[in-house]
Motif scaffolding. Structure first.
Motif, PDB file in Angstrom:
ATOM      1  N   VAL A 282       0.809  -1.213   0.000  1.00 61.31           N
ATOM      2  CA  VAL A 282       0.000   0.000   0.000  1.00 61.31           C
ATOM      3  C   VAL A 282       0.848   1.271   0.000  1.00 61.31           C
ATOM      4  CG1 VAL A 282      -0.268   0.202   2.512  1.00 61.31           C
ATOM      5  CG2 VAL A 282      -2.075   1.022   0.994  1.00 61.31           C
ATOM      6  N   LEU A 283       1.978   1.262   0.695  1.00 56.26           N
ATOM      7  CA  LEU A 283       2.812   2.463   0.722  1.00 56.26           C
ATOM      8  C   LEU A 283       3.565   2.660  -0.592  1.00 56.26           C
ATOM      9  CD1 LEU A 283       4.252   2.270   4.357  1.00 56.26           C
ATOM     10  CD2 LEU A 283       2.297   3.573   3.509  1.00 56.26           C
ATOM     11  N   LEU A 284       3.847   1.559  -1.294  1.00 53.26           N
ATOM     12  CA  LEU A 284       4.520   1.677  -2.582  1.00 53.26           C
ATOM     13  C   LEU A 284       3.559   2.091  -3.682  1.00 53.26           C
ATOM     14  CD1 LEU A 284       6.643  -1.606  -2.404  1.00 53.26           C
ATOM     15  CD2 LEU A 284       7.369   0.719  -1.806  1.00 53.26           C
ATOM     16  N   ALA A 285       2.283   1.739  -3.504  1.00 53.14           N
ATOM     17  CA  ALA A 285       1.297   2.009  -4.547  1.00 53.14           C
ATOM     18  C   ALA A 285       1.110   3.499  -4.769  1.00 53.14           C
ATOM     19  CB  ALA A 285      -0.040   1.360  -4.182  1.00 53.14           C
ATOM     20  N   GLY A 286       1.212   4.294  -3.700  1.00 47.42           N
ATOM     21  CA  GLY A 286       1.015   5.731  -3.832  1.00 47.42           C
ATOM     22  C   GLY A 286       1.973   6.348  -4.842  1.00 47.42           C
ATOM     23  N   LYS A 287       3.241   5.948  -4.783  1.00 49.43           N
ATOM     24  CA  LYS A 287       4.225   6.475  -5.722  1.00 49.43           C
ATOM     25  C   LYS A 287       4.004   5.917  -7.125  1.00 49.43           C
ATOM     26  CE  LYS A 287       7.822   7.075  -2.196  1.00 49.43           C
ATOM     27  NZ  LYS A 287       9.198   6.690  -1.759  1.00 49.43           N
ATOM     28  N   ALA A 288       3.693   4.632  -7.207  1.00 43.76           N
ATOM     29  CA  ALA A 288       3.534   3.997  -8.515  1.00 43.76           C
ATOM     30  C   ALA A 288       2.321   4.533  -9.266  1.00 43.76           C
ATOM     31  CB  ALA A 288       3.419   2.482  -8.342  1.00 43.76           C
ATOM     32  N   LEU A 289       1.269   4.915  -8.540  1.00 43.88           N
ATOM     33  CA  LEU A 289       0.015   5.326  -9.166  1.00 43.88           C
ATOM     34  C   LEU A 289      -0.153   6.839  -9.237  1.00 43.88           C
ATOM     35  CD1 LEU A 289      -2.291   2.738  -7.356  1.00 43.88           C
ATOM     36  CD2 LEU A 289      -1.432   2.604  -9.701  1.00 43.88           C
ATOM     37  N   ARG A 290       0.862   7.564  -8.822  1.00 39.92           N
ATOM     38  CA  ARG A 290       0.750   9.021  -8.732  1.00 39.92           C
ATOM     39  C   ARG A 290       0.436   9.667 -10.074  1.00 39.92           C
ATOM     40  NH1 ARG A 290       5.654  11.296  -5.626  1.00 39.92           N
ATOM     41  NH2 ARG A 290       4.655  10.027  -4.024  1.00 39.92           N
ATOM     42  N   ILE A 333      -6.295  -1.504  -3.030  1.00 43.35           N
ATOM     43  CA  ILE A 333      -5.297  -0.482  -2.689  1.00 43.35           C
ATOM     44  C   ILE A 333      -5.428   0.740  -3.599  1.00 43.35           C
ATOM     45  CG2 ILE A 333      -2.822  -0.001  -2.718  1.00 43.35           C
ATOM     46  CD1 ILE A 333      -2.379  -2.928  -1.886  1.00 43.35           C
ATOM     47  N   THR A 334      -5.734   0.495  -4.867  1.00 42.59           N
ATOM     48  CA  THR A 334      -5.819   1.577  -5.843  1.00 42.59           C
ATOM     49  C   THR A 334      -7.032   2.472  -5.621  1.00 42.59           C
ATOM     50  OG1 THR A 334      -4.723   0.164  -7.478  1.00 42.59           O
ATOM     51  CG2 THR A 334      -5.923   2.083  -8.312  1.00 42.59           C
ATOM     52  N   SER A 335      -8.161   1.871  -5.247  1.00 45.89           N
ATOM     53  CA  SER A 335      -9.411   2.629  -5.218  1.00 45.89           C
ATOM     54  C   SER A 335      -9.792   3.203  -3.863  1.00 45.89           C
ATOM     55  CB  SER A 335     -10.559   1.743  -5.711  1.00 45.89           C
ATOM     56  OG  SER A 335     -10.721   0.604  -4.888  1.00 45.89           O
ATOM     57  N   VAL A 336      -9.378   2.581  -2.761  1.00 46.87           N
ATOM     58  CA  VAL A 336      -9.840   3.012  -1.433  1.00 46.87           C
ATOM     59  C   VAL A 336      -9.509   4.473  -1.135  1.00 46.87           C
ATOM     60  CG1 VAL A 336      -9.446   2.709   1.045  1.00 46.87           C
ATOM     61  CG2 VAL A 336     -10.045   0.744  -0.370  1.00 46.87           C
ATOM     62  N   PRO A 337      -8.255   4.940  -1.329  1.00 46.15           N
ATOM     63  CA  PRO A 337      -7.977   6.356  -1.018  1.00 46.15           C
ATOM     64  C   PRO A 337      -8.818   7.327  -1.844  1.00 46.15           C
ATOM     65  CG  PRO A 337      -5.931   5.116  -1.247  1.00 46.15           C
ATOM     66  CD  PRO A 337      -7.029   4.230  -1.731  1.00 46.15           C
ATOM     67  N   VAL A 338      -9.111   6.974  -3.088  1.00 46.38           N
ATOM     68  CA  VAL A 338      -9.906   7.862  -3.933  1.00 46.38           C
ATOM     69  C   VAL A 338     -11.341   7.930  -3.429  1.00 46.38           C
ATOM     70  CG1 VAL A 338     -10.676   8.350  -6.284  1.00 46.38           C
ATOM     71  CG2 VAL A 338      -8.453   7.279  -5.908  1.00 46.38           C
ATOM     72  N   LYS A 339     -11.909   6.793  -3.044  1.00 38.74           N
ATOM     73  CA  LYS A 339     -13.276   6.779  -2.510  1.00 38.74           C
ATOM     74  C   LYS A 339     -13.381   7.626  -1.245  1.00 38.74           C
ATOM     75  CE  LYS A 339     -13.540   2.292  -2.350  1.00 38.74           C
ATOM     76  NZ  LYS A 339     -14.074   0.952  -2.040  1.00 38.74           N
ATOM     77  N   GLN A 340     -12.390   7.521  -0.384  1.00 40.09           N
ATOM     78  CA  GLN A 340     -12.396   8.309   0.842  1.00 40.09           C
ATOM     79  C   GLN A 340     -12.257   9.798   0.543  1.00 40.09           C
ATOM     80  OE1 GLN A 340     -12.943   7.288   3.959  1.00 40.09           O
ATOM     81  NE2 GLN A 340     -13.263   5.203   3.265  1.00 40.09           N
TER      82      GLN A 340
END
Length: 425
Positions: A282-290, A333-340
């Motif tokens: 989850v912490l790596l995904a933020g950079k990869a999906l930025r 991991i990809t969608s949860v932060p956006v939904k929030q």
């Protein structure tokens, strides 16, 4: 933006929230097991339902009180009350004294107090975050939740038998530490609206009635409900299907060698893969999906998540199920932060905790729908259940698509609105 650059309240909330969830995940199942040992499964089930209903009621009450009195009092007093409950729970289950009735009362009290403060905690994060840093905030919070789940489940499972008293003492100590942190460092964040907040039960009911009339918010709840209902299937229909129909076989690791597994074992493997991947990725995904837009992250994430569950509903091949676990975890991991972030942007600031309290109700409804899916699955073949998950995922995507348009329209209107400085000039 980095973690240390976030508002101090957010950093404290993520740390304190980790401890709170760790204790809840570690102790709640053990307290239910303890009550079942004392009174039998049927009585324990009835008592647990009472605790759940009281928790939901406390959540709504906390949403009203935090809008009236601010976030900080609810956070501090809720945590202090939970600390006292854990201390008394340890005493009521000590080597010197045992009390089943008091254990239940204190279990009820600790649940109510934690739920009383939850809307204030959720609203506080929105109060001091910005649209730009919310994806990072919710990514970190999501990682913290899953790490707490993993550590809490392992600790509770291994230490329950001979160390229940010590677990309760440890919970009391940790809760006392978080209370001190809340009292010393958490600041008030409730926005000043310039109007006096209405108090009393009639005002609370009127406030929640207004929330129920907010059609945009109802769409938010509906979209979250669809996704959450699919997510709950791992503990309901999919768990039952694997236990009943998954064949006893070898999960090949090296050539033809591997452990012998059945449906229940496979369920445990899938849960472990999901939890471990979330903690690691989850912490790596933020950079990869930025570089991806929020729209792309949201739609691709829900699609991958839904497809993973659709495979879980029909496949009996171990490695296919594990591959689906990887796919749905990446989607999650990809969608949860956006939904929030969408939720935070579309909730009115003046009544934020009421909205957060009402939003949390979707989890309870999803549990009910997930349990109904077990009954439906007795008559519908696995392929039909898989297609049902697909319809839910598509419904969530279409609903979030309309919500993204609403958010864009509101941001455009806000940008066109004259700023106070410009008016004064």
């Amino acid at each position: 933006m980095k973690f240390r650059e976030l508002h101090p309240n957010i950093r404290l909330r993520i740390g304190v929230g980790f401890v709170q969830r760790l204790l809840a995940i570690m102790l709640t199942p053990l307290l239910v097991i303890h009550l079942a040992t004392l009174y039998g499964p049927a009585t324990a089930g009835a008592l647990t339902v009472m605790v759940a209903v009281a928790g939901v009621s406390s959540n709504f009450l906390g949403g009203h009180l935090a809008d009236v009195h601010g976030r900080r009092p609810l956070l501090v007093w809720g945590e202090l009350g939970a600390t006292v409950s854990f201390v008394l729970l340890a005493l009521a289950n000590s080597p010197w004294w045992q009390s089943g009735p008091l254990t239940f009362v204190l279990f009820l009290a600790s649940t109510c107090l934690s739920n009383l403060a939850t809307p204030a905690a959720d609203a506080m994060v929105v109060d001091v975050s910005t649209p730009e840093n919310r994806p990072l905030v919710y990514t970190l919070n999501y990682w913290s939740i899953n790490l707490a789940f993993t550590v809490g489940a392992l600790a509770g499972g291994f230490l329950y038998g001979d160390h229940f008293f010590q677990l309760l003492v440890g919970a009391a100590v940790l809760s006392a530490a978080t209370t001190l942190v809340m009292w010393r460092w958490i600041s008030e964040t409730a926005p000043r609206t310039g109007r006096a907040a209405a108090t009393g039960v009639p005002a609370m009911l009127r406030g929640y009635l207004a929330v129920a009339r907010d059609r945009v918010f109802l769409r938010l709840v509906g979209a979250a409900l669809l996704v959450c209902t699919v997510e709950m299937q791992i503990g309901y229909y999919i768990a039952v299907r694997l236990a009943d129909s998954f064949p006893h076989r070898t999960l090949e690791l090296v050539g033809s060698w591997g452990p012998k597994i059945d449906g229940v074992s496979m369920l445990g493997v899938l849960r472990a893969v999901n939890a471990a991947l979330v903690v690691v990725l989850v912490l790596l995904a933020g950079k990869a999906l930025r570089r991806l837009s929020e729209r792309s992250r949201l739609f691709a994430g829900i699609t991958a998540f839904t497809v993973g569950y659709m495979v879980w509903a029909v496949s009996d091949v171990g490695w296919v199920l594990i591959a689906a676990a990887v796919l749905l975890t990446v989607g999650e991991i990809t969608s949860v932060p956006v939904k929030q972030s969408i939720l935070a942007d579309l909730v009115p600031a003046a009544d934020r905790t009421k909205y957060m309290a009402a939003y949390a109700l979707h989890v309870r409804v999803a549990l009910l729908l997930a349990s109904l899916c077990v009954a439906v699955g007795a008559f519908v073949p696995p392929l039909g259940m898989s297609l049902l998950y697909g319809v839910m995922g598509l419904g969530a995507i279409l609903t979030y698509r309309s919500l993204l348009r609403v958010r864009a329209e509101r941001r455009e209107q806000q940008e066109k609105r004259p700023q106070p400085e410009a008016v004064a000039a």
